[in-house]
Design a protein around this motif. Structure first.
Motif, short mmCIF file in Angstrom:
data_model
loop_
_atom_site.label_atom_id
_atom_site.label_comp_id
_atom_site.label_asym_id
_atom_site.label_seq_id
_atom_site.Cartn_x
_atom_site.Cartn_y
_atom_site.Cartn_z
N GLN A 25 0.61 -1.14 0.12
CA GLN A 25 0.18 0.05 -0.25
C GLN A 25 0.99 1.24 0.00
OE1 GLN A 25 -3.02 0.17 -0.46
NE2 GLN A 25 -3.44 -1.83 -0.14
N GLY A 26 0.29 2.09 -0.66
CA GLY A 26 1.08 3.53 -0.68
C GLY A 26 0.90 4.22 0.70
N GLY A 27 1.82 5.46 0.73
CA GLY A 27 1.87 6.25 2.07
C GLY A 27 0.46 6.79 2.54
N VAL A 28 -0.40 7.03 1.55
CA VAL A 28 -1.57 7.69 1.72
C VAL A 28 -2.51 6.67 2.77
CG1 VAL A 28 -3.86 8.64 1.02
CG2 VAL A 28 -1.82 9.48 -0.06
N LYS A 29 -2.66 5.45 2.44
CA LYS A 29 -3.36 4.68 3.07
C LYS A 29 -2.73 4.13 4.40
CE LYS A 29 -5.99 0.17 2.62
NZ LYS A 29 -7.25 0.56 2.57
N LYS A 82 -0.85 13.08 3.46
CA LYS A 82 -2.17 13.87 3.01
C LYS A 82 -2.17 13.67 1.49
CE LYS A 82 -4.06 15.88 6.40
NZ LYS A 82 -3.25 16.78 7.16
N GLY A 83 -0.99 13.43 0.80
CA GLY A 83 -1.02 13.25 -0.70
C GLY A 83 -0.98 14.74 -1.31
N GLY A 84 -0.61 14.90 -2.57
CA GLY A 84 -0.34 16.04 -2.99
C GLY A 84 -1.75 17.01 -3.41
N PRO A 85 -1.40 17.96 -3.95
CA PRO A 85 -2.68 18.68 -4.00
C PRO A 85 -3.17 18.29 -5.55
CG PRO A 85 -0.59 20.18 -4.48
CD PRO A 85 -0.22 18.77 -4.01
N LYS A 86 -4.50 18.62 -5.65
CA LYS A 86 -5.17 18.02 -6.84
C LYS A 86 -5.12 19.41 -7.99
CE LYS A 86 -8.69 15.12 -4.65
NZ LYS A 86 -9.95 15.31 -3.98
N ASP A 125 0.51 14.85 -11.57
CA ASP A 125 0.77 13.26 -11.10
C ASP A 125 1.20 13.20 -9.85
OD1 ASP A 125 3.33 14.52 -11.47
OD2 ASP A 125 3.95 13.20 -12.63
N ARG A 126 0.76 14.09 -8.83
CA ARG A 126 1.21 14.02 -7.43
C ARG A 126 0.07 13.81 -6.48
NH1 ARG A 126 5.21 14.65 -9.79
NH2 ARG A 126 6.76 16.11 -10.02
N ASN A 127 -1.11 13.10 -7.00
CA ASN A 127 -2.07 13.11 -5.98
C ASN A 127 -1.91 12.32 -4.82
OD1 ASN A 127 -3.84 14.76 -7.52
ND2 ASN A 127 -5.04 13.23 -8.66
N ARG A 128 -1.36 11.19 -4.80
CA ARG A 128 -1.30 10.25 -3.56
C ARG A 128 0.18 10.32 -3.59
NH1 ARG A 128 -5.87 7.67 -2.05
NH2 ARG A 128 -4.89 6.01 -1.29
N GLY A 129 1.25 11.07 -3.97
CA GLY A 129 2.70 10.99 -3.62
C GLY A 129 2.84 11.12 -2.36
N PRO A 130 4.17 10.58 -1.98
CA PRO A 130 4.59 10.87 -0.42
C PRO A 130 5.21 12.17 -0.17
CG PRO A 130 6.11 9.59 -1.82
CD PRO A 130 5.02 9.83 -2.54
N GLY A 131 5.41 13.03 -1.09
CA GLY A 131 6.28 14.36 -0.79
C GLY A 131 7.67 13.86 -0.89
N ALA A 132 8.58 14.73 0.03
CA ALA A 132 9.77 14.59 0.21
C ALA A 132 10.21 13.56 1.09
CB ALA A 132 10.45 15.80 0.50
N GLY A 155 14.04 4.23 8.70
CA GLY A 155 12.54 4.16 9.36
C GLY A 155 11.60 5.22 8.66
N THR A 156 12.20 5.98 7.65
CA THR A 156 11.29 7.12 6.88
C THR A 156 10.18 6.12 6.54
OG1 THR A 156 13.31 8.17 6.32
CG2 THR A 156 11.04 8.59 5.16
N ARG A 157 9.09 6.94 6.58
CA ARG A 157 7.66 6.12 6.22
C ARG A 157 7.47 5.99 4.80
NH1 ARG A 157 3.78 9.10 9.84
NH2 ARG A 157 4.72 10.94 9.03
N MET A 158 7.47 5.03 3.97
CA MET A 158 7.14 4.89 2.81
C MET A 158 5.89 3.88 2.33
SD MET A 158 11.00 5.06 1.03
CE MET A 158 12.24 6.34 1.56
#
Lengths: 139, 218
Positions: free
Chosen positions: B118-122, B127-131, B137-144, B157-160
């Motif tokens: 599962q991705g970081g959002v779930k 929060k995901g990226g802005p719509k 193409d960043r809707n559900r990305g983890p960011g930096a 230990g960075t959450r991914m």
């Protein structure tokens, strides 16, 4: 093991069989601090869901122009009694279409009980209390 | 008395309390469990009771040997629990739902439902990226995920994104709402980790029981 067979239910004898389209008067206990009173909610049954302790039905009424739908759990200790004011004849199990309608369009035809009309002799006796309930509703 | 048992999750439903409120409950089939071994401080270094649950035909020789001569049947799951009084239990003893009673608080341990990769959002509620605002193409990305040249790596230990679920999950201080000793079923308030049919450890919670009881609702 089936979960719902494990929860024993006290049979509710004062609840009649409810079906969609019926107009019902639901007496429901309301607790206000220490006081307990009974509120009557009258409206059209828009759906019935059966399943032991999950059994519930939804009643819709329009008050002061606002549509209100309430779901009552049949096995809730707060449900005092349910009276059938009128049996409605509908062709759907869920009457969501009523939400888009208002006034005369929301009328529901009364159910004609075929079994009763064919056996007139017994029907005459049973019809009497139904007629009383109807006149109450119109006043 | 023993402090816990092995149980099987039957499923969820609800009951009404005296106020007419709906209480979500989970039914747990608690046994019959059997005492398979009593461990004492003299012999094993600590006091505990080993309990077995669920009859099976598929045991290997070591497991069969361990249970041999104990009149407990072929038990699939063995777990240890602490016990209030070691002298109150003996090998072969049958234990059931009556270990618990309504009003007790219990801790339960189960294996949560597997969610796959599962991705970081779930997985971590990112929060995901802005719509909007030109994003494509960043809707559900983890960011930096890290800083710059210093430290020049992503911290451990960075959450991914990754595998989610199917791990041991404990839920503490669930109230026992009802006990059915005849059917060996305990009803606890709220949800219990895992799928229906999953193996659950249920144990009396020592710490909080008293404190919560005084402020308990209904």
């Amino acid at each position: 093991m089936e979960i719902e067979s494990l929860i024993d239910l006290e049979p509710k004898t004062n609840i009649p069989e409810i079906s969609p389209g019926d107009t019902v008067k639901v007496s429901f206990k309301i607790k206000e601090r220490d006081r307990e009173r009974i509120q009557v909610f009258q409206g059209v049954v828009t759906g019935v869901s059966n399943g032991k302790i999950r059994s519930n039905f939804t009643v819709r009424r329009v008050t002061y122009g606002i549509g209100v739908e309430r779901t009552f759990f049949i096995n809730s200790p707060l449900l005092e009694k349910v009276e059938i004011a009128r049996r409605g004849s509908v062709r759907r199990a869920r009457l969501y279409y009523l939400r888009g309608l208002s006034g005369k369009a929301t009328r529901i035809k009364e159910k004609r009980d075929l079994a009763k009309s064919t056996t007139e002799t017994t029907a005459a006796v049973e019809d009497a209390p139904v007629a009383v309930a109807e006149s109450e509703q119109e006043t | 008395m023993i402090r816990g048992l092995i149980a099987k999750k039957i499923g969820m439903s609800h009951i009404f309390n005296s106020e007419g409120q709906i209480i979500a409950i989970t039914a747990l089939e608690c046994g019959p469990c059997f005492v398979t071994q009593v461990k004492s401080a003299d012999k094993d270094g600590y006091d505990a009771v080993q309990v077995g649950f669920s009859e099976t035909k598929r045991l290997n020789a070591a497991q069969k040997g361990h249970l041999a001569g104990k009149e407990v049947g072929s038990l699939k799951y063995l777990r240890e629990f602490t016990v209030d009084d070691l002298s109150s239990v003996k090998v072969g003893q049958k234990l059931g739902a009556d270990v618990f009673q309504a009003g007790d608080f219990v801790n339960v341990v189960g294996t949560s439902k597997g969610k796959g990769f599962q991705g970081g959002v779930k997985r971590y509620h990112f929060k995901g990226g802005p719509k909007t605002h030109g994003q494509s193409d960043r809707n559900r990305g983890p960011g930096a995920v890290g800083a710059t040249t210093d430290p020049g790596r992503v911290l451990k230990g960075t959450r991914m994104a990754g595998h989610m679920g199917h791990r041991r999950v404990s839920e503490r201080n669930l109230r026992v709402m009802r006990v059915d000793p005849a059917k060996n079923v305990v009803f606890v308030e709220g949800a219990v980790p895992g799928a229906r049919g999953g193996i659950i450890l249920i144990e009396k919670s020592a710490k909080i029981a008293k404190a919560v009881k005084s402020t308990a609702k209904g």
